[in-house]
Design a protein around this motif. Structure first.
Motif, PDB file in Angstrom:
ATOM      1  N   PRO A   1      11.583   7.258 -16.253  1.00  0.00           N
ATOM      2  CA  PRO A   1      12.204   7.529 -14.896  1.00  0.00           C
ATOM      3  C   PRO A   1      11.040   8.107 -13.952  1.00  0.00           C
ATOM      4  O   PRO A   1      10.900   7.479 -12.981  1.00  0.00           O
ATOM      5  N   TRP A   2      10.029   8.791 -14.564  1.00  0.00           N
ATOM      6  CA  TRP A   2       8.887   9.375 -13.740  1.00  0.00           C
ATOM      7  C   TRP A   2       7.952   8.115 -13.380  1.00  0.00           C
ATOM      8  O   TRP A   2       7.481   8.139 -12.334  1.00  0.00           O
ATOM      9  N   LEU A   3       7.861   7.163 -14.428  1.00  0.00           N
ATOM     10  CA  LEU A   3       6.845   6.127 -14.231  1.00  0.00           C
ATOM     11  C   LEU A   3       7.516   5.342 -13.107  1.00  0.00           C
ATOM     12  O   LEU A   3       6.598   4.875 -12.191  1.00  0.00           O
ATOM     13  N   VAL A   4       8.762   5.042 -13.243  1.00  0.00           N
ATOM     14  CA  VAL A   4       9.129   3.838 -12.344  1.00  0.00           C
ATOM     15  C   VAL A   4       9.133   4.478 -10.835  1.00  0.00           C
ATOM     16  O   VAL A   4       8.872   3.848  -9.654  1.00  0.00           O
ATOM     17  N   ARG A   5       9.466   5.858 -10.533  1.00  0.00           N
ATOM     18  CA  ARG A   5       9.475   6.672  -9.430  1.00  0.00           C
ATOM     19  C   ARG A   5       8.126   6.541  -8.803  1.00  0.00           C
ATOM     20  O   ARG A   5       7.951   6.233  -7.783  1.00  0.00           O
ATOM     21  N   THR A   6       7.153   6.811  -9.622  1.00  0.00           N
ATOM     22  CA  THR A   6       5.724   7.164  -9.318  1.00  0.00           C
ATOM     23  C   THR A   6       5.298   5.768  -8.846  1.00  0.00           C
ATOM     24  O   THR A   6       4.491   5.448  -7.839  1.00  0.00           O
ATOM     25  N   LEU A   7       5.525   4.900  -9.689  1.00  0.00           N
ATOM     26  CA  LEU A   7       4.912   3.237  -9.341  1.00  0.00           C
ATOM     27  C   LEU A   7       5.530   2.542  -8.059  1.00  0.00           C
ATOM     28  O   LEU A   7       4.707   2.298  -7.384  1.00  0.00           O
ATOM     29  N   ALA A   8       6.724   2.956  -7.741  1.00  0.00           N
ATOM     30  CA  ALA A   8       7.653   2.642  -6.649  1.00  0.00           C
ATOM     31  C   ALA A   8       7.020   3.241  -5.392  1.00  0.00           C
ATOM     32  O   ALA A   8       6.735   2.542  -4.490  1.00  0.00           O
ATOM     33  N   ARG A   9       6.906   4.715  -5.406  1.00  0.00           N
ATOM     34  CA  ARG A   9       6.180   5.306  -4.462  1.00  0.00           C
ATOM     35  C   ARG A   9       4.707   4.770  -4.021  1.00  0.00           C
ATOM     36  O   ARG A   9       4.379   4.792  -2.937  1.00  0.00           O
ATOM     37  N   SER A  10       4.224   4.618  -5.121  1.00  0.00           N
ATOM     38  CA  SER A  10       2.809   4.074  -4.957  1.00  0.00           C
ATOM     39  C   SER A  10       2.502   2.801  -4.545  1.00  0.00           C
ATOM     40  O   SER A  10       1.418   2.496  -3.899  1.00  0.00           O
ATOM     41  N   LEU A  11       3.788   2.125  -4.150  1.00  0.00           N
ATOM     42  CA  LEU A  11       3.580   0.854  -3.611  1.00  0.00           C
ATOM     43  C   LEU A  11       3.644   0.954  -2.027  1.00  0.00           C
ATOM     44  O   LEU A  11       3.267   0.113  -1.349  1.00  0.00           O
ATOM     45  N   VAL A  12       4.020   2.069  -1.424  1.00  0.00           N
ATOM     46  CA  VAL A  12       4.332   2.079  -0.146  1.00  0.00           C
ATOM     47  C   VAL A  12       3.250   2.045   0.820  1.00  0.00           C
ATOM     48  O   VAL A  12       2.963   1.180   1.682  1.00  0.00           O
TER      49      VAL A  12
ATOM     50  N   GLY B   1      -0.244  -4.156   4.417  1.00  0.00           N
ATOM     51  CA  GLY B   1      -0.309  -5.483   4.291  1.00  0.00           C
ATOM     52  C   GLY B   1      -1.250  -6.265   3.176  1.00  0.00           C
ATOM     53  O   GLY B   1      -1.435  -7.371   3.538  1.00  0.00           O
ATOM     54  N   ASP B   2      -1.354  -5.486   2.274  1.00  0.00           N
ATOM     55  CA  ASP B   2      -2.204  -6.100   1.053  1.00  0.00           C
ATOM     56  C   ASP B   2      -1.401  -7.155   0.495  1.00  0.00           C
ATOM     57  O   ASP B   2      -0.299  -7.100   0.542  1.00  0.00           O
ATOM     58  N   PRO B   3      -2.125  -8.293   0.098  1.00  0.00           N
ATOM     59  CA  PRO B   3      -1.333  -9.396  -0.817  1.00  0.00           C
ATOM     60  C   PRO B   3      -0.672  -8.706  -1.765  1.00  0.00           C
ATOM     61  O   PRO B   3      -1.138  -7.641  -2.300  1.00  0.00           O
ATOM     62  N   LEU B   4       0.516  -9.396  -2.037  1.00  0.00           N
ATOM     63  CA  LEU B   4       1.515  -8.649  -3.188  1.00  0.00           C
ATOM     64  C   LEU B   4       0.860  -8.269  -4.520  1.00  0.00           C
ATOM     65  O   LEU B   4       0.791  -7.151  -4.933  1.00  0.00           O
ATOM     66  N   PRO B   5      -0.155  -9.278  -5.191  1.00  0.00           N
ATOM     67  CA  PRO B   5      -0.917  -8.754  -6.309  1.00  0.00           C
ATOM     68  C   PRO B   5      -1.790  -7.490  -5.997  1.00  0.00           C
ATOM     69  O   PRO B   5      -1.781  -6.780  -6.825  1.00  0.00           O
ATOM     70  N   GLU B   6      -2.487  -7.576  -5.041  1.00  0.00           N
ATOM     71  CA  GLU B   6      -3.311  -6.513  -4.846  1.00  0.00           C
ATOM     72  C   GLU B   6      -2.675  -5.158  -4.727  1.00  0.00           C
ATOM     73  O   GLU B   6      -2.892  -4.059  -5.086  1.00  0.00           O
ATOM     74  N   ALA B   7      -1.442  -5.231  -3.734  1.00  0.00           N
ATOM     75  CA  ALA B   7      -0.609  -3.991  -3.609  1.00  0.00           C
ATOM     76  C   ALA B   7       0.067  -3.456  -4.921  1.00  0.00           C
ATOM     77  O   ALA B   7      -0.350  -2.247  -4.918  1.00  0.00           O
ATOM     78  N   LEU B   8       0.283  -4.145  -5.759  1.00  0.00           N
ATOM     79  CA  LEU B   8       0.915  -3.883  -7.150  1.00  0.00           C
ATOM     80  C   LEU B   8      -0.160  -3.282  -7.865  1.00  0.00           C
ATOM     81  O   LEU B   8      -0.269  -2.256  -8.635  1.00  0.00           O
ATOM     82  N   SER B   9      -1.465  -3.869  -7.972  1.00  0.00           N
ATOM     83  CA  SER B   9      -2.540  -3.585  -8.903  1.00  0.00           C
ATOM     84  C   SER B   9      -3.083  -2.311  -8.157  1.00  0.00           C
ATOM     85  O   SER B   9      -3.139  -1.203  -9.122  1.00  0.00           O
ATOM     86  N   ARG B  10      -2.918  -1.810  -6.949  1.00  0.00           N
ATOM     87  CA  ARG B  10      -3.450  -0.553  -6.367  1.00  0.00           C
ATOM     88  C   ARG B  10      -2.357   0.418  -6.915  1.00  0.00           C
ATOM     89  O   ARG B  10      -2.654   1.587  -7.408  1.00  0.00           O
ATOM     90  N   ALA B  11      -1.199  -0.082  -6.770  1.00  0.00           N
ATOM     91  CA  ALA B  11       0.111   1.125  -7.270  1.00  0.00           C
ATOM     92  C   ALA B  11      -0.165   1.308  -8.791  1.00  0.00           C
ATOM     93  O   ALA B  11       0.118   2.454  -8.945  1.00  0.00           O
ATOM     94  N   ILE B  12      -0.306   0.477  -9.566  1.00  0.00           N
ATOM     95  CA  ILE B  12      -0.586   0.787 -11.103  1.00  0.00           C
ATOM     96  C   ILE B  12      -1.482   1.696 -11.336  1.00  0.00           C
ATOM     97  O   ILE B  12      -1.621   2.660 -11.829  1.00  0.00           O
ATOM     98  N   ALA B  13      -3.050   1.404 -10.449  1.00  0.00           N
ATOM     99  CA  ALA B  13      -4.002   2.455 -10.595  1.00  0.00           C
ATOM    100  C   ALA B  13      -3.766   3.737 -10.294  1.00  0.00           C
ATOM    101  O   ALA B  13      -3.963   4.792 -10.571  1.00  0.00           O
ATOM    102  N   ALA B  14      -2.918   3.958  -9.024  1.00  0.00           N
ATOM    103  CA  ALA B  14      -2.705   5.167  -8.657  1.00  0.00           C
ATOM    104  C   ALA B  14      -1.637   5.971  -9.653  1.00  0.00           C
ATOM    105  O   ALA B  14      -1.771   7.219  -9.612  1.00  0.00           O
ATOM    106  N   THR B  15      -0.701   5.217 -10.017  1.00  0.00           N
ATOM    107  CA  THR B  15       0.164   5.811 -11.015  1.00  0.00           C
ATOM    108  C   THR B  15      -0.320   6.202 -12.137  1.00  0.00           C
ATOM    109  O   THR B  15      -0.288   7.306 -13.014  1.00  0.00           O
ATOM    110  N   MET B  16      -1.502   5.423 -12.748  1.00  0.00           N
ATOM    111  CA  MET B  16      -2.359   5.839 -13.929  1.00  0.00           C
ATOM    112  C   MET B  16      -3.205   7.153 -13.369  1.00  0.00           C
ATOM    113  O   MET B  16      -3.106   8.049 -14.276  1.00  0.00           O
ATOM    114  N   ASP B  17      -3.649   7.121 -12.360  1.00  0.00           N
ATOM    115  CA  ASP B  17      -4.317   8.523 -12.013  1.00  0.00           C
ATOM    116  C   ASP B  17      -3.392   9.819 -11.992  1.00  0.00           C
ATOM    117  O   ASP B  17      -3.583  10.695 -12.284  1.00  0.00           O
ATOM    118  N   ALA B  18      -2.083   9.457 -11.542  1.00  0.00           N
ATOM    119  CA  ALA B  18      -1.030  10.419 -11.569  1.00  0.00           C
ATOM    120  C   ALA B  18      -0.591  11.103 -12.816  1.00  0.00           C
ATOM    121  O   ALA B  18      -0.203  12.077 -12.863  1.00  0.00           O
TER     122      ALA B  18
END
Length: 259
Positions: free
Chosen positions: A48-59, A65-82
Motif C-alpha cells: 500500500p505504501w508503494l502504490v501511494r508513493t508511486l502515485a503521488r510521485s507521478l503528479v 507535461g513529460d512524455p508518459l514513459p519519462e513521467a513514470l520513470s521519474r516517479a519510479i526513481a522518486a519512489t526508490m529514493d523514498a
C-alpha cells in the motif's frame, strides 16, 4: 475535457492495494503486487505504501507535461529514493505495481499500460481498441507459475515489466496516442475486474457497455457475484482488489464538470 468516475474496493477482508489518482487532464490506475505469504520482500514499507508513493510521485512529471514513459520513470526513481536506504531494492520480490495512465494533450489522448491493468478505448464510430499488456500471461510453462520463475523474469527481456525498482521498466510499457475528436470514452481496469473477461466469459464489448450504462461500481458488484457463484481457477486468488475507472470524453462547451 475528461469526466471521470471510478469505483475501487479491496478483496473481502483485505487492504486495498489498488490506487487511483487524477489531475485536470489525466488519470492513473495502479495495482500493487504482494509477495506470496512467507516470502521476504526486503521492504519494510509494504505494498500500500508503494502504490501511494508511486502515485503521488507521478503528479509533478505529469503536470509538467513529460512524455508518459519519462513521467513514470521519474516517479519510479522518486519512489526508490523514498525508501530511504532501509530496504533491499535488489530483492526480486520487492513491492511493485502495474500502471495505466491516460492524459489529454491538446487534440490527442496519450496512454501508457505497464503490466496487467488494461484499458479499453471506445471510439465514436463504435470501434473498441483494447490496450492489454499480457506478458504476464505468456511466461514459459503456463500457469500456475513457479515463484522462482516469476522472480527471474520480472523486469527482464522475455519476461514482463512492472513499476517498482527499475526506472527503465517505464520505457517497456505499451504506449500510444489517439485523436480526442474520435473518442467517446475510455475504461481503465485492474485485473480484479478483468477477471470478468478472463474467467467468467464476458467480452470486452460487454464490459465497456456495462460500464457506460451502469457505472464502474456495477462492474465491481458483477465481479463479486461471479466469484461467489463460480469460484476461481486453480491459479487464481478467490478474490482480488478491484478498480474500474470510466472516462467520458466531454466536448468543449458541453458544460459538464471534468475531473
Amino acid at each position: 475535457m475528461l469526466h471521470v468516475t471510478y469505483a475501487t474496493a479491496p478483496a473481502p477482508g483485505g487492504v486495498n492495494e489498488d490506487y487511483v489518482i487524477a489531475g485536470p487532464a489525466w488519470v492513473a490506475v495502479l495495482d500493487g503486487a504482494t509477495a506470496p505469504r512467507g516470502v521476504d520482500s526486503g521492504c519494510g514499507h509494504g505494498v500500500p505504501w508503494l502504490v501511494r508513493t508511486l502515485a503521488r510521485s507521478l503528479v509533478e512529471p505529469m503536470e509538467a507535461g513529460d512524455p508518459l514513459p519519462e513521467a513514470l520513470s521519474r516517479a519510479i526513481a522518486a519512489t526508490m529514493d523514498a525508501h530511504g536506504g532501509a530496504c533491499d531494492l535488489g530483492n526480486p520480490h520487492a513491492p511493485s505495481s502495474t500502471v495505466a495512465i491516460v492524459r489529454q494533450a491538446g487534440e490527442h489522448l496519450d496512454y501508457l499500460v505497464l503490466c496487467d491493468s488494461p484499458i479499453g478505448v471506445l471510439h465514436t464510430n463504435g470501434m473498441l481498441t483494447v490496450v492489454d499488456d499480457d506478458r504476464t500471461a505468456r511466461l514459459p510453462g503456463g500457469r500456475p507459475y513457479p515463484l522462482d520463475l516469476v522472480a527471474s523474469l520480472r523486469n527482464r527481456r522475455g519476461g514482463f515489466w512492472v513499476a517498482g525498482t527499475d526506472p527503465g521498466a517505464a520505457f517497456e510499457a505499451l504506449t500510444g496516442s489517439v485523436p480526442v475528436a474520435g473518442l467517446r470514452a475510455v475504461g481503465m481496469f485492474t485485473d480484479g475486474v478483468t477477471r470478468l473477461i478472463e474467467w467468467y466469459g464476458r467480452s470486452w464489448q460487454e464490459l465497456m457497455t456495462a460500464a457506460a450504462a451502469h457505472g464502474p461500481a456495477h462492474l465491481l458488484a458483477e465481479v463479486r457475484e461471479a466469484e461467489s457463484a463460480h469460484g476461481t481457477p486453480g491459479h487464481g486468488k478467490p478474490h482480488d482488489d478491484a478498480t474500474a475507472v470510466w472516462i467520458s470524453i466531454v466536448p468543449a462547451g458541453d458544460g459538464r464538470r471534468g475531473a
